[in-house]
Motif scaffolding. Structure first.
Motif, short mmCIF file in Angstrom:
data_model
loop_
_atom_site.label_atom_id
_atom_site.label_comp_id
_atom_site.label_asym_id
_atom_site.label_seq_id
_atom_site.Cartn_x
_atom_site.Cartn_y
_atom_site.Cartn_z
N ARG A 45 1.84 2.90 -13.71
CA ARG A 45 1.22 1.55 -13.25
C ARG A 45 0.96 1.74 -11.64
N LYS A 46 1.82 2.50 -10.92
CA LYS A 46 1.50 2.72 -9.66
C LYS A 46 0.31 3.53 -9.45
N ILE A 47 0.06 4.53 -10.17
CA ILE A 47 -0.93 5.46 -10.08
C ILE A 47 -2.21 4.73 -10.30
N GLU A 48 -2.22 4.06 -11.35
CA GLU A 48 -3.48 3.46 -11.95
C GLU A 48 -3.79 2.31 -10.92
N SER A 49 -2.86 1.64 -10.34
CA SER A 49 -3.30 0.44 -9.30
C SER A 49 -3.51 1.07 -7.99
#
Length: 100
Positions: A45-49
């Motif tokens: 989630r952090k990478i995608e955001s």
């Protein structure tokens, strides 16, 4: 270890990486993708955001593999020229080091 602030180019590459992974994931759930890549859903989630702009290489390699992306394709996508300026690496002075 003290980490230097990210350069604008690094932030933009992180955003491009996140967008690429979201597109490649399509309708597949974040949970399923993360578990198959053996990373936490929170990490994905952090990478995608774009909140993790410079994730570890093994993490990206695992996610790319699960999504059927070649690392060459990932590299080409995230290193697109910005406003006609070619990327030149990290954007930092070559003599600059991380302080530990």
């Amino acid at each position: 270890m003290v980490r230097l602030p990210l350069t604008p180019a690094e932030v933009e590459r992180g955003q491009r990486l996140g967008a690429l992974l979201r597109r490649a994931r399509g309708e597949r759930s974040m949970l399923e993708t993360a578990l198959d890549a053996r990373v936490s859903p929170e990490t994905l989630r952090k990478i995608e955001s774009g909140r993790v702009a410079t994730p570890a290489f093994p993490t990206i390699a695992a996610i790319a593999d699960v999504l059927g992306l070649s690392l060459d394709a990932v590299w080409a996508e995230i290193n697109q020229p910005v406003h006609g300026v070619e990327p030149t690496g990290s954007g930092r002075d070559p003599g600059e080091r991380l302080v530990s």
